[in-house]
Design a protein around this motif. Structure first.
Motif, PDB file in Angstrom:
ATOM      1  N   VAL A   1       0.844  -1.218  -0.050  1.00 45.06           N
ATOM      2  CA  VAL A   1      -0.201  -0.055   0.031  1.00 45.06           C
ATOM      3  C   VAL A   1       1.088   1.232   0.110  1.00 45.06           C
ATOM      4  CG1 VAL A   1      -1.660   1.169   1.160  1.00 45.06           C
ATOM      5  CG2 VAL A   1      -1.752  -1.315   1.412  1.00 45.06           C
ATOM      6  N   GLU A   2       0.989   1.759  -1.089  1.00 47.57           N
ATOM      7  CA  GLU A   2       1.860   2.955  -1.248  1.00 47.57           C
ATOM      8  C   GLU A   2       3.276   2.873  -0.733  1.00 47.57           C
ATOM      9  OE1 GLU A   2       0.722   5.844  -2.819  1.00 47.57           O
ATOM     10  OE2 GLU A   2      -1.152   4.766  -3.025  1.00 47.57           O
ATOM     11  N   GLY A   3       3.865   1.975  -1.088  1.00 44.33           N
ATOM     12  CA  GLY A   3       5.186   1.596  -0.755  1.00 44.33           C
ATOM     13  C   GLY A   3       5.353   0.813   0.491  1.00 44.33           C
ATOM     14  N   ILE A   4       4.332   0.725   1.391  1.00 40.02           N
ATOM     15  CA  ILE A   4       4.408   0.038   2.639  1.00 40.02           C
ATOM     16  C   ILE A   4       4.170  -1.322   2.235  1.00 40.02           C
ATOM     17  CG2 ILE A   4       3.562  -0.258   4.990  1.00 40.02           C
ATOM     18  CD1 ILE A   4       3.097   2.779   4.948  1.00 40.02           C
ATOM     19  N   ASP A   5       4.996  -2.403   2.799  1.00 38.39           N
ATOM     20  CA  ASP A   5       4.784  -3.754   2.678  1.00 38.39           C
ATOM     21  C   ASP A   5       3.658  -4.061   3.770  1.00 38.39           C
ATOM     22  OD1 ASP A   5       5.957  -4.240   0.251  1.00 38.39           O
ATOM     23  OD2 ASP A   5       7.994  -4.656   1.464  1.00 38.39           O
ATOM     24  N   VAL A   6       2.736  -4.829   3.458  1.00 38.53           N
ATOM     25  CA  VAL A   6       1.692  -5.231   4.515  1.00 38.53           C
ATOM     26  C   VAL A   6       1.278  -6.907   4.631  1.00 38.53           C
ATOM     27  CG1 VAL A   6      -0.664  -4.717   5.574  1.00 38.53           C
ATOM     28  CG2 VAL A   6       0.510  -2.977   4.078  1.00 38.53           C
ATOM     29  N   ARG A   7       1.462  -7.220   5.643  1.00 38.80           N
ATOM     30  CA  ARG A   7       1.023  -8.362   5.801  1.00 38.80           C
ATOM     31  C   ARG A   7      -0.125  -8.588   6.702  1.00 38.80           C
ATOM     32  NH1 ARG A   7       4.414 -13.243   9.201  1.00 38.80           N
ATOM     33  NH2 ARG A   7       2.877 -14.887   9.154  1.00 38.80           N
ATOM     34  N   SER A   8      -1.035  -9.288   6.323  1.00 38.41           N
ATOM     35  CA  SER A   8      -2.444  -9.553   7.280  1.00 38.41           C
ATOM     36  C   SER A   8      -2.392 -10.693   7.803  1.00 38.41           C
ATOM     37  CB  SER A   8      -3.666  -9.541   6.231  1.00 38.41           C
ATOM     38  OG  SER A   8      -3.802  -8.305   5.450  1.00 38.41           O
ATOM     39  N   VAL A   9      -2.807 -10.712   9.097  1.00 32.60           N
ATOM     40  CA  VAL A   9      -2.630 -11.937   9.880  1.00 32.60           C
ATOM     41  C   VAL A   9      -4.093 -12.054  10.493  1.00 32.60           C
ATOM     42  CG1 VAL A   9      -1.475 -12.995  12.214  1.00 32.60           C
ATOM     43  CG2 VAL A   9      -0.184 -11.167  10.428  1.00 32.60           C
ATOM     44  N   PRO A  10      -4.646 -13.318  10.613  1.00 34.20           N
ATOM     45  CA  PRO A  10      -5.829 -13.715  11.242  1.00 34.20           C
ATOM     46  C   PRO A  10      -5.827 -13.274  12.728  1.00 34.20           C
ATOM     47  CG  PRO A  10      -5.127 -15.385   9.857  1.00 34.20           C
ATOM     48  CD  PRO A  10      -4.019 -14.451   9.922  1.00 34.20           C
ATOM     49  N   ALA A  11      -7.015 -12.503  13.135  1.00 36.60           N
ATOM     50  CA  ALA A  11      -7.136 -12.226  14.494  1.00 36.60           C
ATOM     51  C   ALA A  11      -8.325 -12.676  14.988  1.00 36.60           C
ATOM     52  CB  ALA A  11      -6.995 -10.619  14.763  1.00 36.60           C
ATOM     53  N   TYR A  12      -8.588 -13.121  16.170  1.00 35.22           N
ATOM     54  CA  TYR A  12      -9.983 -13.536  16.830  1.00 35.22           C
ATOM     55  C   TYR A  12      -9.784 -13.961  18.107  1.00 35.22           C
ATOM     56  CZ  TYR A  12      -7.875 -18.150  15.505  1.00 35.22           C
ATOM     57  OH  TYR A  12      -7.135 -19.250  15.141  1.00 35.22           O
ATOM     58  N   ASN A  13     -10.905 -14.333  18.725  1.00 38.02           N
ATOM     59  CA  ASN A  13     -10.801 -14.901  19.994  1.00 38.02           C
ATOM     60  C   ASN A  13     -10.896 -16.428  19.832  1.00 38.02           C
ATOM     61  OD1 ASN A  13     -12.609 -11.807  20.817  1.00 38.02           O
ATOM     62  ND2 ASN A  13     -10.757 -12.417  21.858  1.00 38.02           N
ATOM     63  N   ASP A  14     -10.344 -17.184  20.830  1.00 43.41           N
ATOM     64  CA  ASP A  14     -10.473 -18.708  20.810  1.00 43.41           C
ATOM     65  C   ASP A  14     -11.804 -18.727  21.418  1.00 43.41           C
ATOM     66  OD1 ASP A  14     -10.262 -21.165  21.462  1.00 43.41           O
ATOM     67  OD2 ASP A  14      -8.544 -20.959  22.758  1.00 43.41           O
ATOM     68  N   PRO A  15     -12.563 -19.655  20.532  1.00 42.95           N
ATOM     69  CA  PRO A  15     -13.969 -19.758  20.921  1.00 42.95           C
ATOM     70  C   PRO A  15     -13.948 -20.785  22.156  1.00 42.95           C
ATOM     71  CG  PRO A  15     -13.274 -21.046  19.000  1.00 42.95           C
ATOM     72  CD  PRO A  15     -12.404 -20.120  19.314  1.00 42.95           C
ATOM     73  N   ASP A  16     -12.979 -21.328  22.644  1.00 44.11           N
ATOM     74  CA  ASP A  16     -12.860 -22.335  23.744  1.00 44.11           C
ATOM     75  C   ASP A  16     -12.095 -21.423  24.913  1.00 44.11           C
ATOM     76  OD1 ASP A  16     -13.968 -24.494  22.771  1.00 44.11           O
ATOM     77  OD2 ASP A  16     -12.108 -25.090  21.863  1.00 44.11           O
ATOM     78  N   GLY A  17     -11.776 -20.122  24.880  1.00 41.88           N
ATOM     79  CA  GLY A  17     -11.316 -19.120  25.809  1.00 41.88           C
ATOM     80  C   GLY A  17     -12.307 -18.416  26.600  1.00 41.88           C
ATOM     81  N   GLU A  18     -11.604 -17.324  27.151  1.00 45.41           N
ATOM     82  CA  GLU A  18     -12.438 -16.685  28.165  1.00 45.41           C
ATOM     83  C   GLU A  18     -13.165 -15.357  27.553  1.00 45.41           C
ATOM     84  OE1 GLU A  18      -9.829 -15.546  31.219  1.00 45.41           O
ATOM     85  OE2 GLU A  18      -9.556 -17.495  32.058  1.00 45.41           O
ATOM     86  N   HIS A  19     -12.796 -15.215  26.191  1.00 44.36           N
ATOM     87  CA  HIS A  19     -13.225 -13.781  25.804  1.00 44.36           C
ATOM     88  C   HIS A  19     -14.372 -14.119  24.709  1.00 44.36           C
ATOM     89  CE1 HIS A  19      -8.831 -12.955  26.522  1.00 44.36           C
ATOM     90  NE2 HIS A  19      -9.442 -12.250  27.565  1.00 44.36           N
ATOM     91  N   VAL A  20     -15.491 -14.548  25.419  1.00 44.64           N
ATOM     92  CA  VAL A  20     -16.688 -14.931  24.978  1.00 44.64           C
ATOM     93  C   VAL A  20     -17.905 -14.160  25.366  1.00 44.64           C
ATOM     94  CG1 VAL A  20     -15.688 -17.316  24.164  1.00 44.64           C
ATOM     95  CG2 VAL A  20     -17.174 -16.925  26.212  1.00 44.64           C
ATOM     96  N   ASP A  21     -19.014 -13.998  24.735  1.00 45.78           N
ATOM     97  CA  ASP A  21     -20.082 -13.298  25.389  1.00 45.78           C
ATOM     98  C   ASP A  21     -20.753 -14.387  26.049  1.00 45.78           C
ATOM     99  OD1 ASP A  21     -21.971 -14.981  23.647  1.00 45.78           O
ATOM    100  OD2 ASP A  21     -21.893 -13.217  22.162  1.00 45.78           O
TER     101      ASP A  21
END
Length: 221
Positions: free
Chosen positions: A98-118
């Motif tokens: 993007v405009e000369g900046i190398d960008v790597r996208s990395v998956p990001a999410y909450n572990d469904p078996d973890g503590e950060h769930v509703d």
């Protein structure tokens, strides 16, 4: 407060909104949110957006920070049809430029078996909803993992500057973020996404002290 590293200046505008400026005058924003912006600088050359939560994707805030010729780069799953800019789509996982900046996208999410769930047991951020960003700017790698837990695929990564959420509840907490930082072994850690509202209040000084005891520089910017 701003922090300098290798000629790059970092400023946390509030919450998860970050401004990055290079010595040559290039200005980058990540996830600007109107609630924490003090003014409308309109100086951004590039604006990145990691997902569509209201505190990360805010079209009015993008308008407030973007310069007249700005490039706006947004995770491709976000509906940007109402945004008044041409948009560069960022993949869920992969590399782009993007405009000369190398960008790597990395998956990001909450572990469904973890503590950060509703209350129904669903993760606040499901797999496929959020990306983290690794930006390479003038030879410096900057990792902004966004709203996520510390996940197995993160363990093989490295970065010079690490900008993790530490508030817990919706993301990793300060203890997870500290473990994440130790695995990356960055030169500088700049925590974000904490103390904006009650569920994500944390002890940022303790976070810094824990890592600095291991020889990792932390700045509460």
């Amino acid at each position: 407060m701003s922090v300098d590293y290798e000629g790059i200046t970092f400023e946390r505008l509030g919450h998860a909104s970050v401004r990055i400026a290079t010595e040559d005058g290039t200005v980058v924003y990540v996830d600007p949110w109107g609630e924490v912006l003090a003014d409308e600088p309109r100086d951004g050359d590039i604006v990145f957006v990691t997902h569509d939560d209201y505190d990360h994707y805010d079209p009015d805030a993008i308008e407030a920070v973007a310069g007249p010729d700005a490039t706006v780069a947004v995770y491709e799953a976000v509906d940007t049809s109402g945004l008044g800019f041409d948009v560069v789509d960022l993949p869920y996982e992969g590399e782009t430029s993007v405009e000369g900046i190398d960008v790597r996208s990395v998956p990001a999410y909450n572990d469904p078996d973890g503590e950060h769930v509703d209350d129904d047991g669903n993760p606040y951020h499901a797999d496929g909803e959020v990306i983290g960003l690794v930006l390479t700017i003038e030879g410096t790698t900057i990792f902004v993992p966004s709203d996520t837990d510390f996940l197995p695929h993160h363990e093989s990564m490295s970065a010079d500057v690490f900008v993790p959420p530490i508030g817990g509840h919706f993301t990793m907490d300060r203890h997870e973020a500290a473990d994440f930082a130790r695995s990356l072994d960055p030169a500088l850690v700049l925590p974000e996404h904490y103390d904006t509202f009650e569920p994500i209040e944390t002890d940022e000084v303790a976070f810094a002290d824990d890592l600095e005891a291991d020889g990792i520089r932390v700045e509460l910017f």
